[in-house]
Design a protein around this motif. Structure first.
Motif: not given
Length: 256
Positions: A10-14, A159-167, A171-175, A191-194
């Motif tokens: 899923x790397x290229x998509x992310x 660290x200051x700007x986390x968490x990062x979320x993609x929806x 594919x989605x993730x919580x980083x 944590x990735x949901x593909x």
């Protein structure tokens, strides 16, 4: 906890928004300044997003990576490329599974590149030193070593700007991140949901942990010089300007 296993697929998509054209432009500009290569080795080539375009530009590429999964995706991408079979037939691209700390090719090359903060995955100073030594040995006289790394301050911002979320639909993730400030080392937990192929509402969940370490910029320059490189320059954020504390990404150009 593994890195670049399932994540490779899923790397290229992310990473679709990564500035690959800027890395290619930086390399081409450096080569105009220091000599255009014929043969190029890429350390940490991943899924081939830089290796394959450079092959298309006429360079003879050796894509080196430690992850067999990432190389598997790179091979598939090359096969699907309109000119991929010709590149393979002409020996324009070789995929090699090696650790960058001890990489070695049958013949020396004109240039070595390592972009997308690959060297930040080397967690011990001895690994940096080994990579520099191997790269110096693997280059022809006058050859160039081009790479980028995160500035130490960039890890603090993570660290200051986390968490990062993609929806996204597929594919989605919580980083999240955890910084070890004294070591300038950060642990990225994803944590990735593909979405499963051919399915609409079925997703698989998996986790990835990636650890990176930033190094003092002056120390990196000193180690390049100790390895034998000369004319070592450091630039900031894809621009040919001197790097300072405000830089997010440091670019090094070293000549053998």
């Amino acid at each position: 906890m593994s890195s670049y296993g399932k994540f490779a697929y899923v790397y290229d998509e992310l990473m679709a928004d990564m500035p690959y054209p800027d890395w290619l432009t930086f390399a081409e500009t450096a080569w105009k300044k220091h000599g255009k290569p014929v043969s190029v080795a890429e350390l940490g080539c991943g899924t081939g997003s830089i290796t394959i375009p450079l092959a298309g530009a006429g360079y003879h590429m050796s894509g080196i990576d430690l992850s067999s999964d990432m190389l598997s995706v790179a091979r598939q991408k090359l096969e699907e490329h309109p000119q991929g079979r010709r590149f393979l037939r002409e020996g324009r691209v070789h995929w090699i599974r090696q650790n960058m700390t001890e990489w070695e090719l049958p013949e020396t090359v004109d240039s070595v590149i390592s972009f997308c903060d690959c060297l930040n995955y080397l967690l011990d100073e001895s690994d940096i030193k080994s990579t520099f030594a191997r790269t110096f040995a693997g280059l022809k006289p006058g050859g160039t070593f081009l790479f980028d790394v995160h500035h130490p301050n960039t890890l603090i911002r993570y660290e200051e700007e986390q968490p990062f979320i993609l929806d996204e639909k597929s594919v989605s993730y919580i980083w999240t991140c955890e910084l070890d400030a004294p070591r300038r080392e950060i642990e990225h937990h994803l944590v990735i949901f593909a979405r499963e192929s051919g399915e609409v509402n079925l997703y698989r969940r998996f986790e990835e942990t990636h650890v990176q370490r930033a190094y003092d910029p002056e120390w990196l320059t000193a180690e390049l010089l100790k390895a034998g490189f000369s004319n070592v320059k450091t630039y900031a954020d894809f621009k040919w300007v001197e790097a300072d504390e405000g830089a997010e990404r440091l670019f090094y150009v070293a000549v053998k």
